[in-house]
Structure formats: structure tokens, C-alpha cells
Design an enzyme around this catalytic site. Structure first.
Site, PDB file in Angstrom:
ATOM      1  N   ASP A  67     -64.117 -62.819   6.413  1.00 25.95           N
ATOM      2  CA  ASP A  67     -63.327 -61.718   6.965  1.00 25.95           C
ATOM      3  C   ASP A  67     -61.829 -61.897   6.757  1.00 25.95           C
ATOM      4  O   ASP A  67     -61.377 -62.974   6.349  1.00 25.95           O
ATOM      5  CB  ASP A  67     -63.645 -61.544   8.462  1.00 25.95           C
ATOM      6  CG  ASP A  67     -63.669 -62.872   9.214  1.00 25.95           C
ATOM      7  OD1 ASP A  67     -63.152 -63.862   8.676  1.00 25.95           O
ATOM      8  OD2 ASP A  67     -64.202 -62.921  10.331  1.00 25.95           O
ATOM      9  N   ASP A 136     -67.642 -63.684  22.541  1.00 22.47           N
ATOM     10  CA  ASP A 136     -68.496 -62.535  22.874  1.00 22.47           C
ATOM     11  C   ASP A 136     -69.749 -62.488  21.980  1.00 22.47           C
ATOM     12  O   ASP A 136     -70.454 -61.487  21.950  1.00 22.47           O
ATOM     13  CB  ASP A 136     -67.705 -61.219  22.739  1.00 22.47           C
ATOM     14  CG  ASP A 136     -67.160 -60.994  21.321  1.00 22.47           C
ATOM     15  OD1 ASP A 136     -67.403 -61.849  20.434  1.00 22.47           O
ATOM     16  OD2 ASP A 136     -66.495 -59.965  21.098  1.00 22.47           O
TER      17      ASP A 136
HETATM   18  C1  GLP Z   1     -62.607 -65.248  14.684  1.00 26.77           C
HETATM   19  C2  GLP Z   1     -63.303 -65.301  13.332  1.00 26.77           C
HETATM   20  C3  GLP Z   1     -64.730 -65.785  13.463  1.00 26.77           C
HETATM   21  C4  GLP Z   1     -64.756 -67.052  14.291  1.00 26.77           C
HETATM   22  C5  GLP Z   1     -64.238 -66.760  15.674  1.00 26.77           C
HETATM   23  C6  GLP Z   1     -64.251 -67.966  16.582  1.00 26.77           C
HETATM   24  O1  GLP Z   1     -62.858 -64.106  15.377  1.00 26.77           O
HETATM   25  N1  GLP Z   1     -63.290 -64.054  12.671  1.00 26.77           N
HETATM   26  O2  GLP Z   1     -65.290 -66.005  12.165  1.00 26.77           O
HETATM   27  O3  GLP Z   1     -66.073 -67.556  14.355  1.00 26.77           O
HETATM   28  O4  GLP Z   1     -62.901 -66.316  15.528  1.00 26.77           O
HETATM   29  O5  GLP Z   1     -63.013 -68.613  16.525  1.00 26.77           O
HETATM   30  P1  GLP Z   1     -62.764 -70.086  16.954  1.00 26.77           P
HETATM   31  O6  GLP Z   1     -63.515 -70.946  15.994  1.00 26.77           O
HETATM   32  O7  GLP Z   1     -61.289 -70.274  16.821  1.00 26.77           O
HETATM   33  O8  GLP Z   1     -63.257 -70.224  18.343  1.00 26.77           O
END
Ligand code: GLP
Length: 261
Positions: A67, A136
Site C-alpha cells: 500500500d 482494527d
Molecule cells: C498500516 C499499514 C499496515 C500495517 C499497519 C500496522 O496501517 N498499512 O500494512 O500492518 O499499519 O502498523 P504497525 O506495524 O505500525 O502496528
């Protein structure tokens, strides 16, 4: 789903790195699906170490990121282009021409998303998809309610996700509302999924994804339908699982022929 619970995020990331390294060794021209966020940072550090100390070779690997934010210049410090550059691409020998990240500045977003899907197909499909999990339950930026069959497309972030990701921006108002993300259908097409989740903040999303009903309200739960998904957790992220003891026993008592790490 195979649930692997290790005492710390460091140990779980090490196991993830061994799985990715094995994929790269067994198929040097593998297609890897890459994730961003704080969760895969240790995994990428370990892959960089393996590249330098064990000559793990990424030169024939193709990569597709999950993404990207819409509307940010790739040089913006919070883009996933910058994140990947700093955390992985500058540290291993991936060929630039085989790195793919959605273009958040694409003039024609639907055409860009269709081309991204086509590029994944042309590369032969994703062999191993690395995933983090939103608090979420989101995968990539597939927020709750995303179609279970979705492909790469534009999505609108929830206020919760914008708040969670505000730490990467100077001000919370700067977090874009729109993103381009691979769809849940795109993720499900990958031959193997490695979902990583660490810390108490992920415990509820992990429990809902692993032991709850499969529902678009918890995108991570769709992985219950994936033929080859491994979920790597630290004890905190596993703390709301009702069958944690069982998963631990299974992992530590595999028949020798089944031990793949
Ligand atoms: C973002 C990314 C996701 C990721 C999520 C969790 O929203 N688009 O791919 O899994 O964050 O983030 P973190 O690993 O910082 O908790």
C-alpha cells in the site's frame, strides 16, 4: 493457519526472517509481498544482516508493496516509498526495476491499480506475502468492511487508523484520508502469508482474526481461508487467544519431518 507464539517480538521476527530467507534460497526468483509499519522493521533488519553476513541474495527477487498514501510526494518522510528505502531497499541487493510500490501520485488511479494487479500476474503471482495487522484488524489498508474479494484500489482510512499512523507525521491533520492498497482478494492469491503482530495493542485484533468468525468487519479473519498462512506473535499479541497453550504445544512438538524452521 499455523499460530506461532514466541516470547518476544525479536524471536518472532527471527523466525519470520528464516522463513523469508528459506523462500529466497529455494526460489531465488521469488515474488515477495512486502508490508510497512513498525511490525516488520526487525524482520527487515534481520534480512539485511543475512544479506551481509550469509550472502542472502535478493538480486533476482521481485517485490510488491501492499500500500501507499495518496497525494504524498515519494520523498515525504511518511511515505511507504521512503519507509521501504530506509528499512530494506538501501540494505539489500533488490534490483530497482523489480521493486513495485503503488504510486500515490498516479494521475489515473483506477488505471494504475489495474496495472499493479497485472504486474503481479505478469510476475507469476506473489509467493510469500508479509503482513502486519492494524489494531482494527486491517490488512494492508483494507479497513473493516472491505470486500473480501477486493483487488488493488483506492480506500479511505478510518479515523482510528489515521490516529494510529499520526505518529509518522508532523501533525495528525497531515495524515492522508486516501490510500492505494492491494485488495483482500490480491492478498489471498499469494501462495503463502506470514502475518506478524506484536504487543498488547494487537491482542484483540489477533484474537478476532484467528479465533473469531470470518467477517469483512475483521479483514485479518479472512486468512482463516488461506491454505498456507502462518501467524507469528509475541506473548502480548497472543494474550487474548483462548487456545494459546494448544498452539504452543503444537509448535514445540512437531514431528521432525514437519519442522520447517
Ligand atoms: C498500516 C499499514 C499496515 C500495517 C499497519 C500496522 O496501517 N498499512 O500494512 O500492518 O499499519 O502498523 P504497525 O506495524 O505500525 O502496528
Amino acid at each position: 493457519m499455523e499460530i506461532i507464539i514466541l516470547p518476544t517480538a525479536e524471536e518472532a521476527s527471527e523466525v519470520a526472517a528464516r522463513l523469508v530467507a528459506r523462500q529466497v534460497l529455494e526460489k531465488p526468483e521469488s515474488v515477495l509481498g512486502l508490508a510497512t509499519g513498525s511490525t516488520p522493521c526487525r524482520l527487515y533488519q534481520s534480512l539485511a544482516r543475512k544479506h551481509h553476513s550469509e550472502a542472502l541474495d535478493f538480486s533476482r527477487i521481485t517485490s510488491f508493496n501492499l500500500d501507499e498514501y495518496v497525494g504524498l510526494d515519494p520523498a515525504h518522510p511518511a511515505t511507504y516509498h521512503r519507509f521501504m528505502e530506509e528499512n530494506l531497499f538501501s540494505k539489500v541487493n533488490l534490483a530497482r526495476e523489480r521493486i513495485h510500490i503503488p504510486d500515490g501520485l498516479a494521475a489515473d488511479v483506477p488505471a494504475h491499480c489495474a496495472a499493479y494487479e497485472q504486474a503481479i500476474r505478469d510476475a507469476g503471482g506473489i509467493d510469500l506475502q508479509i503482513l502486519g495487522l492494524g489494531a482494527d484488524g486491517h490488512l494492508g489498508f483494507n479497513e473493516p468492511g472491505s470486500s473480501l474479494a477486493s483487488r488493488t484500489r483506492i480506500k479511505t482510512l478510518t479515523e482510528g487508523t489515521r490516529r494510529d499512523n499520526a505518529r509518522f507525521f508532523t501533525s495528525s491533520q497531515d495524515v492522508p484520508h486516501h490510500v492505494i492498497t492491494m485488495g483482500l482478494g490480491t492478498i489471498m492469491d499469494s501462495r503463502m502469508c506470514l502475518l506478524l503482530a506484536f504487543g498488547k495493542g494487537k491482542a484483540a485484533a489477533v484474537a478476532a482474526s484467528v479465533e473469531g468468525s470470518v467477517t469483512a468487519s475483521v479483514p485479518g479473519s479472512l486468512l482463516q481461508f488461506h491454505p498456507r498462512a502462518k501467524v507469528l506473535l509475541d506473548v502480548d499479541a497472543a494474550s487474548e487467544l483462548t487456545r494459546a497453550d494448544y498452539y504452543q504445544w503444537v509448535y514445540h512438538n512437531k514431528p521432525a519431518w514437519q519442522t520447517d524452521l
